[in-house]
Design a protein around this motif. Structure first.
Motif, mmCIF file in Angstrom:
data_model
loop_
_atom_site.group_PDB
_atom_site.id
_atom_site.type_symbol
_atom_site.label_atom_id
_atom_site.label_comp_id
_atom_site.label_asym_id
_atom_site.label_seq_id
_atom_site.Cartn_x
_atom_site.Cartn_y
_atom_site.Cartn_z
ATOM 1 N N UNK A 4 -1.346 50.771 -73.056
ATOM 2 C CA UNK A 4 -0.647 49.530 -73.408
ATOM 3 C C UNK A 4 -0.955 48.402 -72.440
ATOM 4 N N UNK A 5 -1.139 48.732 -71.163
ATOM 5 C CA UNK A 5 -1.423 47.680 -70.192
ATOM 6 C C UNK A 5 -2.739 46.974 -70.516
ATOM 7 N N UNK A 6 -3.687 47.711 -71.073
ATOM 8 C CA UNK A 6 -4.943 47.075 -71.482
ATOM 9 C C UNK A 6 -4.733 46.226 -72.731
ATOM 10 N N UNK B 101 2.066 47.783 -61.878
ATOM 11 C CA UNK B 101 1.339 46.707 -61.178
ATOM 12 C C UNK B 101 0.446 45.940 -62.137
ATOM 13 N N UNK B 102 -0.169 46.636 -63.088
ATOM 14 C CA UNK B 102 -1.009 45.951 -64.085
ATOM 15 C C UNK B 102 -0.158 45.026 -64.956
ATOM 16 N N UNK B 103 1.032 45.490 -65.322
ATOM 17 C CA UNK B 103 1.920 44.656 -66.141
ATOM 18 C C UNK B 103 2.377 43.440 -65.335
ATOM 19 N N UNK B 104 2.671 43.631 -64.052
ATOM 20 C CA UNK B 104 3.122 42.521 -63.210
ATOM 21 C C UNK B 104 2.034 41.466 -63.023
ATOM 22 N N UNK C 134 3.727 39.299 -68.911
ATOM 23 C CA UNK C 134 4.766 40.245 -69.334
ATOM 24 C C UNK C 134 5.665 40.655 -68.171
ATOM 25 N N UNK C 135 5.351 40.175 -66.964
ATOM 26 C CA UNK C 135 6.193 40.476 -65.799
ATOM 27 C C UNK C 135 7.602 39.955 -65.985
#
Length: 197
Positions: free
Chosen positions: A23-25, A68-71, A75-76
Motif C-alpha cells: 500500500x505504501x507504494x 516511515x514511508x507513509x510519513x 498521507x501523514x
C-alpha cells in the motif's frame, strides 16, 4: 494447540504487514485514488502495532519501515490524530519479557526516528500537553547511552525545532518547557565534557 494458533496469527499479521508495504507504494503512485483511505490507513497501522506479538520483532520492524514511508507522503496527516498512542514507546517497540528486550532494543533507533519524523511534521499543531511529553521523551533519548549517536543527534535537532512552536504558545508552561530543553542541552554538554579527553 495454543502454539499452532499463535503461529497462524503471527503468519496472518505478517501477511497484513506485507500488504501494508504494498500500500505504501500505491500511496505514491495512485495518491488520488487512495485519498479516501487517508484516515483509515494510519488507524490500521496503529492497530497492527498494538496487536503485534512481542516476539515478532521482524514484523514490527516492517510496520515501522512502512510507517516511515507513509510519513514521507501527504498521507501523514492521518497520523496526526494518533500522536497520543505513538508517544508511548511500548507501542512502537513492543512490550514483552526481558528475554525479548534484546530484539526490541534493536528496534528502538528505528522507532525513535519514525516518531521524530511524525513530531517534526505535526509540531505546529501540538498542544502544551503533547509538547511536554515530546520534550520529556526526546530529552531521555538524548541522555540514553544505549541509543546510537545518530539518534541522540536527531533528538537534539527535534528539540531545537520545537523551540519556535513552544515559544509561540506564550504562556508559563511554554516557558518552563523552553527551560527544560535548555537544561537538557546544557546537561548533555556536561556529559560530553566528561567523555571527551
Amino acid at each position: 494447540a495454543l502454539l499452532k494458533h499463535r503461529t497462524a496469527a503471527t503468519d496472518f499479521m505478517a501477511a497484513q504487514v506485507k500488504t501494508l508495504s504494498f500500500l505504501t507504494y500505491l500511496l505514491r503512485a495512485f495518491a488520488d485514488f487512495m485519498r479516501s483511505y487517508q484516515e483509515s490507513i494510519p488507524k490500521c497501522v496503529i492497530q497492527l502495532l498494538l496487536t503485534c506479538p512481542p516476539e515478532a520483532a521482524a514484523i514490527r520492524k516492517d510496520i515501522l519501515v512502512a510507517t516511515r514511508h507513509i510519513l514521507a507522503t501527504d498521507f501523514r496527516v492521518g497520523f496526526f490524530s494518533q500522536v497520543d498512542v505513538l508517544l508511548d514507546e511500548n507501542v512502537l517497540v513492543g512490550a514483552g519479557p526481558t528475554s525479548l528486550r534484546t530484539s526490541h532494543e534493536a528496534l528502538r533507533p528505528l522507532a525513535c526516528s519514525t516518531l521524530a519524523d511524525l513530531v517534526h511534521h505535526v509540531r505546529g499543531e501540538l498542544g502544551i500537553k503533547h509538547l511536554s511529553r515530546v520534550v520529556h521523551l526526546f530529552s531521555c533519548h538524548i541522555h540514553d547511552a544505549s541509543l546510537p549517536l545518530a539518534i541522540q543527534i536527531t533528538s537534539v535537532r527535534l528539540l531545537l525545532n520545537l523551540v519556535e512552536a513552544i515559544f509561540h504558545k506564550n504562556d508559563v508552561e511554554a516557558r518552563a518547557l523552553l527551560v527544560r530543553i535548555l537544561h537538557t542541552l546544557v546537561f548533555k554538554f556536561t556529559t560530553l565534557k566528561e567523555q571527551i579527553p
